[in-house]
Scaffold this active site. Structure first.
Site, PDB file in Angstrom:
ATOM      1  N   CYS A  88       0.819  -1.214   0.000  1.00 56.69           N
ATOM      2  CA  CYS A  88       0.000   0.000   0.000  1.00 56.69           C
ATOM      3  C   CYS A  88       0.857   1.271   0.000  1.00 56.69           C
ATOM      4  O   CYS A  88       0.341   2.367  -0.207  1.00 56.69           O
ATOM      5  CB  CYS A  88      -0.935   0.000   1.206  1.00 56.69           C
ATOM      6  SG  CYS A  88      -1.393  -1.654   1.729  1.00 56.69           S
ATOM      7  N   CYS A 209     -13.422   0.529   7.261  1.00 60.65           N
ATOM      8  CA  CYS A 209     -12.472   0.020   6.256  1.00 60.65           C
ATOM      9  C   CYS A 209     -12.503   0.870   4.996  1.00 60.65           C
ATOM     10  O   CYS A 209     -13.565   1.275   4.527  1.00 60.65           O
ATOM     11  CB  CYS A 209     -12.828  -1.408   5.861  1.00 60.65           C
ATOM     12  SG  CYS A 209     -13.046  -2.528   7.247  1.00 60.65           S
ATOM     13  N   SER A 210     -11.306   1.080   4.405  1.00 60.74           N
ATOM     14  CA  SER A 210     -11.244   1.727   3.101  1.00 60.74           C
ATOM     15  C   SER A 210     -11.790   0.750   2.053  1.00 60.74           C
ATOM     16  O   SER A 210     -11.736  -0.458   2.245  1.00 60.74           O
ATOM     17  CB  SER A 210      -9.808   2.134   2.783  1.00 60.74           C
ATOM     18  OG  SER A 210      -8.943   1.024   2.865  1.00 60.74           O
ATOM     19  N   LYS A 331     -10.430   6.192   3.310  1.00 64.46           N
ATOM     20  CA  LYS A 331     -11.788   5.741   3.608  1.00 64.46           C
ATOM     21  C   LYS A 331     -12.811   6.291   2.623  1.00 64.46           C
ATOM     22  O   LYS A 331     -13.620   5.539   2.082  1.00 64.46           O
ATOM     23  CB  LYS A 331     -12.174   6.169   5.041  1.00 64.46           C
ATOM     24  CG  LYS A 331     -13.634   5.945   5.406  1.00 64.46           C
ATOM     25  CD  LYS A 331     -13.986   4.447   5.428  1.00 64.46           C
ATOM     26  CE  LYS A 331     -15.477   4.178   5.381  1.00 64.46           C
ATOM     27  NZ  LYS A 331     -16.026   4.187   4.016  1.00 64.46           N
ATOM     28  N   HIS A 335      -9.156   3.857  -2.106  1.00 65.02           N
ATOM     29  CA  HIS A 335      -7.805   3.346  -1.875  1.00 65.02           C
ATOM     30  C   HIS A 335      -7.370   2.400  -2.996  1.00 65.02           C
ATOM     31  O   HIS A 335      -7.267   1.197  -2.790  1.00 65.02           O
ATOM     32  CB  HIS A 335      -7.754   2.655  -0.505  1.00 65.02           C
ATOM     33  CG  HIS A 335      -6.407   2.137  -0.114  1.00 65.02           C
ATOM     34  ND1 HIS A 335      -5.218   2.704  -0.561  1.00 65.02           N
ATOM     35  CD2 HIS A 335      -6.049   1.091   0.687  1.00 65.02           C
ATOM     36  CE1 HIS A 335      -4.201   2.014  -0.040  1.00 65.02           C
ATOM     37  NE2 HIS A 335      -4.672   1.033   0.704  1.00 65.02           N
TER      38      HIS A 335
END
Ligand SMILES: [Zn+2]
Lengths: 387, 129
Positions: A88, A209-210, A331, A335
């Site tokens: 990421c 969660c994203s 978020k 992402h």
């Protein structure tokens, strides 16, 4: 070493881009950045591409060449293109490579770009689990949200953080995202939205969660002494830092402190010679709500265990003491893994130029980015200043 | 996972065989072939971990990857073994039972299957001790 400035930025719309392919996504952001810098393709000396897992998401490797090809850089210049991967944190790392290339004097005009096409994959949960230790975490049934959930469990056991304070991270990011045209989610939510959403890995719920996203972002850097030739509003990169930690969460010194974040944060502030209190806005890696809580503490903005109050008081909103994730963060803005680190740079530069519209932080002069790979095994930080 | 990749780590996965640095005494599970503190001065030997430990942190996985989706909800934890090392494992218990510091012991279980005709992965899970 030469001072480095950002002279062009571009970001695609983030979201579920069913009609757009991997290579089209990249061209979208790349074109915007090149136009913004007012340069032509031939003047680009090198290209760094952040991408986590095109091999698993779209069954394509050799991303550097593919992108140079479809960006039209293989005719005259045969421009070198290098893929950079740190899960990421791939985007932040690609940006760092571009900065180092220019600072060293090896190259003059370099493009850092990030791209991820996630919605073409069947089992994205499994692909993302590869950001952690496949052999000793993934094999046992650990998911990526599961690892951050174990951070949240540990954190909430040791420090005073209420479930509502944790949810307020997502509420704030949706509010900021609703003012960002490229954001995947344009809707505001409430604490209740988060608390009533499905449990993914206790205590984290869906709205902690994203999302799974498609998107790309690109940034052009050049030596500061050349920057005025291209733009009236150059933004200087005043600090770049990167740090590593164990790939598996279970091997960390402290479950709910990202030591790599502490290290990269300390290094970048030292190198830039600025104080935490001078930072006007920060884009941090909120892949999960708990990650944002840890980030503002590990970067030294507040003491460990004290972020909850900062959120309850609303200090991380635009207009607060420390605006966090004015883009909407991972978020709400989305992402697309490899693109995230460059979207963070895009947002900070947009803010420092005073071009952020409704979400503008008044008088912003210094901005920061923090991009995390895996559950904290790679952290990349940058500091920027309006010239 | 290919057969060779799974087979290679059978002693470690089935019987918690880790490693130990004889120079500083640190036990590693998952095993390491280089001690991060002593590096080239370290002397790495096999070490049979006790299989007893306690829960350091935990979660309940409700959404899993395809390979584990038939198990949800399941308890996942970081466990500190008596040997001082930490690992990630499933704990076989009711999600409401799991707590901080809960004593656990290792058991040999099926972990996952590579589809209906693929190999079955065995390994270690934990149960309340
Ligand atoms: Zn040692």
């Amino acid at each position: 070493m030469r001072d480095v400035a950002v002279i062009g930025i571009g970001c695609s719309k983030f979201g579920e881009r069913w009609d757009t392919s991997f290579r089209e996504l990249f061209v979208e952001a790349g074109t915007l950045a090149i136009e913004d810098a007012g340069i032509d393709g031939e003047s680009i000396d090198a290209l760094y591409v952040g991408n986590m897992s095109a091999g698993r998401f779209v069954e394509q490797e050799h991303i550097g060449a593919l992108i140079a090809d479809y960006a039209g850089l293989t005719r005259a210049g045969h421009t070198p293109a290098t893929r950079v991967e740190a899960a990421c944190a791939s985007g932040g790392l690609a940006f760092r490579q571009a900065v180092l290339a220019v600072a060293s004097g090896m190259e003059d005009i370099v493009v850092a770009a990030g791209v991820e096409k996630m919605t073409d994959a069947g089992d994205s949960t499994d692909v993302l689990a590869a950001a952690a230790d496949r052999e000793w975490e993934g094999f046992t049934g650990a998911t990526f949200p599961g690892l951050y959930a174990m951070i949240a469990t540990d954190y909430m056991h040791r420090y005073s953080l209420t479930r509502e304070q944790l949810a307020s991270v997502a509420v704030k990011n949706h509010y900021h995202g609703s003012m960002n045209p490229i954001s995947q989610f344009q809707n505001e939510i409430t604490i209740d939205t988060v608390l009533r959403s499905t449990l993914v890995a206790d205590p984290l719920r869906l709205f902690d969660c994203s999302p799974v996203s498609d998107g790309s972002a690109a940034v052009v850097v050049a030596p500061l002494e050349m920057a005025r030739d291209f733009t009236d509003a150059p933004v200087t990169v005043i600090g770049t830092a990167q740090a590593s930690d164990t790939i598996a969460l279970h091997d960390r010194r402290d479950i709910s402190t990202l030591d790599a974040s502490v290290a990269a944060g300390n290094r970048v502030f030292e190198r830039a010679r600025v104080d935490r209190k001078d930072v006007d806005l920060v884009e941090v890696h909120d892949c999960f709500t708990i990650a944002e809580i840890c980030a503002v503490e590990d970067l030294g903005f507040v003491k460990k265990g004290e972020a909850g109050m900062l959120y309850e008081e609303g200090q991380t909103y635009i207009g607060g003491d420390l605006p966090v994730n004015t883009s909407g963060g991972l978020k709400a803005c989305g992402h697309p893994v490899g693109a995230t680190g460059l979207k963070q740079v895009w947002e900070v530069v947009t803010q420092l130029r005073g071009e952020a519209g409704k979400r503008q932080v008044d008088g912003a002069e210094i901005g920061m980015t923090q991009n995390v790979g895996g559950s904290g095994a790679t952290v990349v930080c940058h500091l920027f200043r309006r010239v | 996972m290919t057969v060779a990749r799974f087979w290679r780590k059978i002693p470690q996965r089935y019987n918690l065989i880790g490693t130990k640095c004889e120079n500083c005494g640190t036990v590693f599970f998952p095993p390491r072939s280089l001690c991060p503190d002593c590096r080239r001065d370290g002397k790495i030997v096999d070490h049979h971990c006790s299989g007893r430990g306690k829960v350091v942190t935990y979660t309940v996985i409700r959404t899993a990857s395809d390979q584990f989706s038939n198990l949800t909800p399941y308890v996942l934890a970081i466990i500190e073994l008596e040997d001082g090392c930490r690992l990630t494992s499933q704990v076989i218990c009711d999600p409401s039972e799991i707590t901080f510091g809960m004593p656990v012991r290792s058991v040999f279980r099926v972990i996952a299957e590579d589809g209906p005709s693929g190999i079955i992965h065995y390994g270690t899970k934990f149960v309340p001790a």
